[in-house]
Design a protein around this motif. Sequence first.
Motif, PDB file in Angstrom:
ATOM      1  N   ILE A   5      41.280  62.038  40.427  1.00 37.01           N
ATOM      2  CA  ILE A   5      41.009  60.644  40.056  1.00 37.01           C
ATOM      3  C   ILE A   5      40.581  60.564  38.591  1.00 37.01           C
ATOM      4  CG2 ILE A   5      39.600  58.616  40.571  1.00 37.01           C
ATOM      5  CD1 ILE A   5      39.227  59.781  43.431  1.00 37.01           C
ATOM      6  N   LEU A   6      41.409  59.923  37.795  1.00 33.67           N
ATOM      7  CA  LEU A   6      41.068  59.710  36.383  1.00 33.67           C
ATOM      8  C   LEU A   6      40.410  58.336  36.277  1.00 33.67           C
ATOM      9  CD1 LEU A   6      41.107  60.472  33.392  1.00 33.67           C
ATOM     10  CD2 LEU A   6      43.459  59.555  33.264  1.00 33.67           C
ATOM     11  N   ASN A   7      39.124  58.350  35.974  1.00 37.30           N
ATOM     12  CA  ASN A   7      38.332  57.118  35.991  1.00 37.30           C
ATOM     13  C   ASN A   7      38.065  56.668  34.557  1.00 37.30           C
ATOM     14  OD1 ASN A   7      36.467  55.091  36.561  1.00 37.30           O
ATOM     15  ND2 ASN A   7      35.738  56.175  38.382  1.00 37.30           N
ATOM     16  N   LEU A   8      38.721  55.594  34.168  1.00 34.91           N
ATOM     17  CA  LEU A   8      38.577  55.081  32.799  1.00 34.91           C
ATOM     18  C   LEU A   8      37.740  53.797  32.770  1.00 34.91           C
ATOM     19  CD1 LEU A   8      42.357  55.399  31.713  1.00 34.91           C
ATOM     20  CD2 LEU A   8      40.571  57.123  31.526  1.00 34.91           C
ATOM     21  N   LEU A   9      37.039  53.524  33.879  1.00 30.80           N
ATOM     22  CA  LEU A   9      36.221  52.311  33.937  1.00 30.80           C
ATOM     23  C   LEU A   9      34.959  52.478  33.087  1.00 30.80           C
ATOM     24  CD1 LEU A   9      36.448  51.646  37.799  1.00 30.80           C
ATOM     25  CD2 LEU A   9      37.524  50.292  35.981  1.00 30.80           C
ATOM     26  N   PRO A  10      34.395  51.378  32.571  1.00 30.52           N
ATOM     27  CA  PRO A  10      33.150  51.460  31.795  1.00 30.52           C
ATOM     28  C   PRO A  10      31.963  51.632  32.757  1.00 30.52           C
ATOM     29  CG  PRO A  10      33.925  49.181  31.885  1.00 30.52           C
ATOM     30  CD  PRO A  10      34.927  50.004  32.640  1.00 30.52           C
ATOM     31  N   LEU A  11      31.685  52.876  33.134  1.00 31.32           N
ATOM     32  CA  LEU A  11      30.684  53.138  34.179  1.00 31.32           C
ATOM     33  C   LEU A  11      29.268  53.206  33.616  1.00 31.32           C
ATOM     34  CD1 LEU A  11      32.541  55.868  36.294  1.00 31.32           C
ATOM     35  CD2 LEU A  11      32.499  53.366  36.619  1.00 31.32           C
ATOM     36  N   MET A  68      41.847  47.389  35.535  1.00 31.37           N
ATOM     37  CA  MET A  68      40.543  46.718  35.590  1.00 31.37           C
ATOM     38  C   MET A  68      40.631  45.247  35.211  1.00 31.37           C
ATOM     39  SD  MET A  68      38.398  48.462  32.537  1.00 31.37           S
ATOM     40  CE  MET A  68      38.211  47.735  30.931  1.00 31.37           C
ATOM     41  N   TRP A  69      41.864  44.738  35.047  1.00 31.26           N
ATOM     42  CA  TRP A  69      42.027  43.313  34.721  1.00 31.26           C
ATOM     43  C   TRP A  69      42.641  42.561  35.885  1.00 31.26           C
ATOM     44  CZ3 TRP A  69      38.805  43.286  31.145  1.00 31.26           C
ATOM     45  CH2 TRP A  69      38.831  44.190  30.090  1.00 31.26           C
ATOM     46  N   SER A  88      42.437  43.967  39.482  1.00 31.62           N
ATOM     47  CA  SER A  88      41.031  43.626  39.763  1.00 31.62           C
ATOM     48  C   SER A  88      40.886  42.114  39.813  1.00 31.62           C
ATOM     49  CB  SER A  88      40.109  44.228  38.709  1.00 31.62           C
ATOM     50  OG  SER A  88      40.163  45.628  38.764  1.00 31.62           O
ATOM     51  N   SER A  89      41.892  41.458  40.335  1.00 37.26           N
ATOM     52  CA  SER A  89      41.879  39.998  40.429  1.00 37.26           C
ATOM     53  C   SER A  89      40.628  39.524  41.173  1.00 37.26           C
ATOM     54  CB  SER A  89      43.138  39.551  41.177  1.00 37.26           C
ATOM     55  OG  SER A  89      43.121  38.169  41.352  1.00 37.26           O
ATOM     56  N   ARG A 286      30.442  45.067  37.003  1.00 41.71           N
ATOM     57  CA  ARG A 286      30.008  45.661  38.275  1.00 41.71           C
ATOM     58  C   ARG A 286      30.989  45.311  39.398  1.00 41.71           C
ATOM     59  NH1 ARG A 286      28.040  49.904  40.856  1.00 41.71           N
ATOM     60  NH2 ARG A 286      27.634  49.251  42.995  1.00 41.71           N
ATOM     61  N   LYS A 287      31.493  44.083  39.388  1.00 41.24           N
ATOM     62  CA  LYS A 287      32.421  43.688  40.443  1.00 41.24           C
ATOM     63  C   LYS A 287      33.704  44.516  40.353  1.00 41.24           C
ATOM     64  CE  LYS A 287      33.836  39.483  42.789  1.00 41.24           C
ATOM     65  NZ  LYS A 287      33.900  38.031  42.706  1.00 41.24           N
ATOM     66  N   CYS A 288      34.117  44.774  39.132  1.00 34.92           N
ATOM     67  CA  CYS A 288      35.324  45.564  38.914  1.00 34.92           C
ATOM     68  C   CYS A 288      35.128  47.003  39.453  1.00 34.92           C
ATOM     69  CB  CYS A 288      35.554  45.552  37.409  1.00 34.92           C
ATOM     70  SG  CYS A 288      36.996  46.350  36.887  1.00 34.92           S
ATOM     71  N   VAL A 289      33.946  47.560  39.214  1.00 30.52           N
ATOM     72  CA  VAL A 289      33.612  48.894  39.738  1.00 30.52           C
ATOM     73  C   VAL A 289      33.606  48.856  41.267  1.00 30.52           C
ATOM     74  CG1 VAL A 289      31.721  50.586  39.936  1.00 30.52           C
ATOM     75  CG2 VAL A 289      32.328  49.652  37.690  1.00 30.52           C
TER      76      VAL A 289
END
Length: 310
Positions: A5-11, A68-69, A88-89, A286-289
């Motif tokens: 899993i490549l996680n590019l989210l702003p964690l 993430m969009w 991520s609607s 946070r919702k996106c995560v």
Amino acid sequence: MSECILNLLPLHEGEREEFEAIAPDAVHVYAGRSTATPEQIASATVIFGWPRPEAMGGAASLRWFQSMWAGTDEYAGKLPEGVLFTSSSGSNSRSVAEHMLTSLLAVCRRLPAYRDSQRAHLWKDEGAMKTILGASVLVVGAGHVGSDFAKLCQGLGARTIGLKRTASGPIEGFDQVRTMDELDALLPQADVVALALPHSPQTVRLMNRGRIARMKDDAILINAGRGSVLDQDALVEAMRASRLWGAALDVTDPEPLPPDSPLWDVPNLLLTPHVAGGMRLEITRRKCVEMAQENLRRYLAGEKLVNQVL
Ligand code: GLV
């Protein structure tokens, strides 16, 4: 098969651990949009976040990608064949809705002109204003954003109609939900027309010259979906001919808007540079995560994913 899993989210702190608890057997790799290497992209079976669309051709092991969009147009035709694609609607809908409401009220009260006067040190009364109390708000696109915007408008005393492609039951925020084929008939009754549509072959220039002409002379047009939905030249022409009370656009076509575009100088047209959503509110991030985590749970359990695009 084991997952990489490549996680590019702003964690934030503690969130890596949350992903690792959901998928303890997977290899978790963390990077950013511009720091993800071609090797990381090539070996990932799952990617979360906002990778560069042009890098996706090299995603040779990819089985599932969650952007993430909310909008997914930038990846059209860019993903390897057969990849499961989710968006991520819904993650940014409150943010976009608040921006739409803020812009609407600003235009109602002619704040763009007052701001110009402030810069020129001018004490000048711009005359009549508008209220959305009792106004008829037509929201074209009754998805997450449209519904959240409608809820805010309802709370301020407006009457709301949402337009969807296909008929459905009631949707929160809307007094009525109608289908898109009623758009032409409903436009002449609306005090506010708010576009909250994605880019698609069906939505390109949906708000065309003829439809702008059907709007009331003192109506307000808002676009917070995608710029391609609106015929901007027709809007400029109409407003230069003193039609419409005002407009607020957070999205344009193209983006960035070129410096010589006539849109910049239309009176009572408020322009913002596609900033309504994004990761500008912590609730959005946070919702996106959480949406990535929920879909990861479902993916590992072999269940249907939320917000599936492909
Ligand atoms: C913003 O425009 C998004 O698509 O999330």
